[in-house]
Motif scaffolding. Structure first.
Motif, short mmCIF file in Angstrom:
data_model
loop_
_atom_site.label_atom_id
_atom_site.label_comp_id
_atom_site.label_asym_id
_atom_site.label_seq_id
_atom_site.Cartn_x
_atom_site.Cartn_y
_atom_site.Cartn_z
N LEU A 1 0.74 -1.23 -0.18
CA LEU A 1 0.09 0.05 -0.03
C LEU A 1 0.90 1.17 -0.04
CD1 LEU A 1 -2.97 -0.80 2.69
CD2 LEU A 1 -3.23 -0.67 0.12
N ASN A 2 2.11 0.97 0.60
CA ASN A 2 2.97 2.47 0.49
C ASN A 2 3.76 2.23 -0.61
OD1 ASN A 2 3.34 1.99 3.80
ND2 ASN A 2 2.30 3.53 2.99
N ASP A 3 3.66 1.62 -1.61
CA ASP A 3 4.48 1.43 -2.88
C ASP A 3 4.12 2.56 -3.81
OD1 ASP A 3 5.88 0.94 -5.20
OD2 ASP A 3 5.21 -1.08 -5.65
N PRO A 4 4.91 3.62 -4.21
CA PRO A 4 4.39 4.83 -4.91
C PRO A 4 4.04 4.27 -6.31
CG PRO A 4 6.31 5.31 -4.00
CD PRO A 4 6.15 3.89 -3.44
N ALA A 5 4.55 3.21 -6.78
CA ALA A 5 4.08 2.77 -8.30
C ALA A 5 2.45 2.58 -8.30
CB ALA A 5 4.76 1.50 -8.55
N ASN A 6 1.80 2.02 -7.27
CA ASN A 6 0.44 1.88 -7.02
C ASN A 6 -0.12 3.22 -7.46
OD1 ASN A 6 0.61 -0.65 -6.61
ND2 ASN A 6 0.84 -0.37 -4.21
N TYR A 7 0.23 4.32 -7.18
CA TYR A 7 -0.39 5.63 -7.30
C TYR A 7 0.30 6.47 -8.57
CZ TYR A 7 -1.53 3.75 -2.91
OH TYR A 7 -1.88 2.93 -1.86
N ASP A 8 1.12 5.83 -9.31
CA ASP A 8 1.78 6.47 -10.37
C ASP A 8 0.76 7.36 -11.53
OD1 ASP A 8 3.41 7.55 -12.22
OD2 ASP A 8 3.94 5.52 -13.09
N VAL A 9 1.16 8.35 -11.55
CA VAL A 9 0.04 9.35 -12.58
C VAL A 9 0.82 9.60 -13.49
CG1 VAL A 9 -1.75 9.95 -10.77
CG2 VAL A 9 0.30 11.42 -11.09
N ASP A 10 1.92 9.23 -14.02
CA ASP A 10 2.64 9.55 -15.17
C ASP A 10 1.75 9.20 -16.34
OD1 ASP A 10 4.12 9.75 -17.25
OD2 ASP A 10 6.01 8.79 -16.34
N PRO A 11 1.55 10.01 -17.31
CA PRO A 11 0.58 9.55 -18.25
C PRO A 11 1.31 8.46 -19.23
CG PRO A 11 0.45 11.88 -18.31
CD PRO A 11 1.31 11.55 -17.26
N GLU A 12 2.53 8.36 -19.31
CA GLU A 12 3.33 7.51 -20.21
C GLU A 12 2.89 6.09 -19.59
OE1 GLU A 12 4.43 7.64 -23.12
OE2 GLU A 12 3.74 9.77 -23.23
N ALA B 1 0.14 4.97 -18.13
CA ALA B 1 -1.32 4.85 -17.71
C ALA B 1 -1.36 3.40 -18.48
CB ALA B 1 -2.07 6.01 -18.42
N TRP B 2 -1.04 3.19 -19.52
CA TRP B 2 -1.43 1.90 -20.39
C TRP B 2 -1.35 0.68 -19.18
CZ3 TRP B 2 1.91 -2.31 -20.73
CH2 TRP B 2 3.23 -1.91 -20.32
N LYS B 3 -0.46 0.84 -18.35
CA LYS B 3 -0.25 -0.20 -17.41
C LYS B 3 -1.42 -0.67 -16.64
CE LYS B 3 4.86 0.66 -16.74
NZ LYS B 3 5.85 1.02 -15.86
N ARG B 4 -2.29 0.24 -16.39
CA ARG B 4 -3.47 -0.04 -15.35
C ARG B 4 -4.53 -0.66 -16.65
NH1 ARG B 4 -2.73 5.03 -13.55
NH2 ARG B 4 -3.77 5.95 -14.99
N LEU B 5 -4.32 -0.87 -17.69
CA LEU B 5 -5.46 -1.48 -18.54
C LEU B 5 -4.87 -2.89 -19.01
CD1 LEU B 5 -5.79 1.88 -20.68
CD2 LEU B 5 -7.15 1.07 -18.89
N ARG B 6 -5.56 -3.56 -19.92
CA ARG B 6 -5.35 -4.91 -20.36
C ARG B 6 -5.23 -4.77 -21.97
NH1 ARG B 6 -8.63 -9.30 -16.77
NH2 ARG B 6 -7.72 -8.50 -14.71
N PRO B 7 -3.95 -4.69 -22.55
CA PRO B 7 -3.66 -4.79 -24.04
C PRO B 7 -4.16 -6.13 -24.41
CG PRO B 7 -1.95 -3.58 -22.87
CD PRO B 7 -2.77 -3.98 -21.81
N ARG B 8 -4.61 -6.27 -25.64
CA ARG B 8 -5.07 -7.77 -26.02
C ARG B 8 -4.31 -8.30 -27.03
NH1 ARG B 8 -11.78 -6.63 -26.58
NH2 ARG B 8 -12.09 -6.34 -24.21
N ARG B 9 -3.39 -7.42 -27.38
CA ARG B 9 -2.39 -7.71 -28.65
C ARG B 9 -0.99 -7.58 -28.40
NH1 ARG B 9 -5.56 -6.80 -34.20
NH2 ARG B 9 -7.74 -7.36 -33.54
N HIS B 10 -0.02 -8.17 -29.10
CA HIS B 10 1.19 -7.98 -28.68
C HIS B 10 2.25 -7.46 -29.91
CE1 HIS B 10 -0.07 -10.59 -25.65
NE2 HIS B 10 0.95 -10.21 -24.75
N THR B 11 1.54 -7.01 -30.98
CA THR B 11 2.25 -6.26 -31.97
C THR B 11 2.87 -4.79 -31.48
OG1 THR B 11 0.52 -5.24 -33.07
CG2 THR B 11 0.98 -7.49 -33.75
#
Length: 390
Positions: A184-195, A197-207
């Protein structure tokens, strides 16, 4: 009750918190129509002292309380801490160290994600007044009923913490929640760097082309939401990011053909900005695309069935231990174990391996069986017949 509304009052209150072993903290905030949570009230209580702090008061400086949150000698106690921690992290005051009574409740046998009022009811035998639960905390002045309701959260939290901690210590389970508290103290959990942002989502492809556009669109949405202080979903829905990444439109006509793009989106103030971000990402999509690590082991054809068996085993072991199953392993953990005995998952390390992981591997090897005994599932060892001698 009168809230603290001046910096001088806040400094006097925080002086009383110095040297305390712990402080219970809660917040009231609004964020339904904004990206950034609007902090409306802070409640804090330690043995013999409690107060409500009004961060909306004209001229008040919250720094004296933020210093308390940063003090490593004072334990900060929350219930369901993540959103509160996010708010204070945005104020450069990560609450460290931290104790979350919801996480602790999972290890103490109170079930998955137990609500605060339920924990108070079960441990303190007190029924909380919920009449002010849906208050508009941004409106001023706050009534006595609202303030009483708000301060009660930390009053009871300060009573709960020593009881819950002792219960975990007596049962040898305090260490079980240490990792969860630390995360809960890990700053990565609250990262608001726009670059990122994709990590909070689920990309469906790998190209690389898909991933570069996916990252660019997620970053554009995050940046726009932050700048305009609007929820992400009001800018662009999650499902639209996947379709845009799949189709990679580079002009208004192509963008308007997408089903998930709002009607007339290309002609709005957002359209040109989004298309510009997509074109920029495509200039060198191989370099801009994020690297997503693939599973090292190919999925087993029987993995789905194994996961279902592991779910039953997990439930059985969690019930025996009197701990919420989610604290031991998640469905993602079970999927990893189903595909590999050496899976990189917490469920195969430390106390989790003792409580469940080792048995999970035995079940896969056919050394354990699940037996239905009435309404209860029992876990039994499988005795294999010795091999016949030749």
């Amino acid at each position: 009750m009168t809230p603290i509304t001046t910096t001088a009052e806040l400094m006097a209150f925080c002086d009383k918190l110095k040297g305390q072993p712990f402080v219970a903290v809660d917040t009231e905030f609004m964020r339904e129509t904004t990206y950034w949570p609007k902090l409306c009230l802070i409640q804090a209580a330690a043995p013999g002292v409690e107060a409500a702090i009004d961060p909306l008061a004209d001229g008040i400086d919250l720094e004296p309380f933020l210093v308390v949150l940063r003090d490593p000698a004072i334990l900060k106690v929350f219930h369901a801490a993540r959103q509160d921690v996010e708010i204070f992290n945005n104020l450069s005051a990560m609450p460290t160290p931290l104790f979350d009574t919801q996480v602790a409740g999972m290890a103490a046998g109170f079930g998955e994600q137990i609500a605060y009022d339920a924990l108070v009811r079960q441990m303190l035998k007190i029924e909380l007044d919920k009449s002010s639960r849906f208050t508009d905390w941004a409106r001023r002045p706050l009534s006595d009923n609202q303030l009483t309701y708000a301060i009660a959260d930390v009053t009871h939290l300060a009573e709960l913490y020593p009881m819950l901690r002792k219960r975990l210590e007596d049962e040898g389970r305090l260490a079980w929640v240490t990792d969860e508290m630390a995360s809960l103290n890990d700053p990565a959990n609250y990262d608001v760097d726009p670059e990122n942002a994709w990590k909070r989502l689920r990309p469906r492809r790998h190209t690389s082309k898909y991933l570069s556009v996916y990252r660019a669109v997620a970053a554009w949405r995050e940046r726009t939401a932050q700048t305009r202080d609007q929820p992400r979903g009001r800018i662009l829905k999650d499902e639209a990011i996947d379709e845009i990444a799949t189709q990679a439109p580079t002009d208004a006509e192509q963008l308007d053909r997408l089903r998930s793009a709002p009607k007339g989106f290309s002609g709005s103030r957002y359209g040109p900005e989004l298309l510009s971000a997509i074109r920029e990402a495509l200039k060198d999509h191989e370099a801009y695309a994020p690297v997503i690590e693939r599973a090292r082991h190919a999925p087993s054809p029987a993995a789905g069935a194994v996961v279902e068996l592991l779910k039953v085993l997990l439930k059985a072991r969690a019930e025996e231990a009197g701990v919420a199953s989610k604290l031991i392993a998640t469905v993602s953990d079970l999927e990893l174990i189903a595909n590999s005995d050496e899976a990189a998952t917490a469920a195969l390390t430390g106390w989790r391996r003792e409580a469940f992981g080792e048995d999970a591997l035995k079940l896969k090897r056919g050394e354990l069986a699940l037996v239905l005994d009435g309404a209860r599932v029992r876990v039994v060892e499988v005795r294999r017949a010795p091999k016949a001698s030749t």
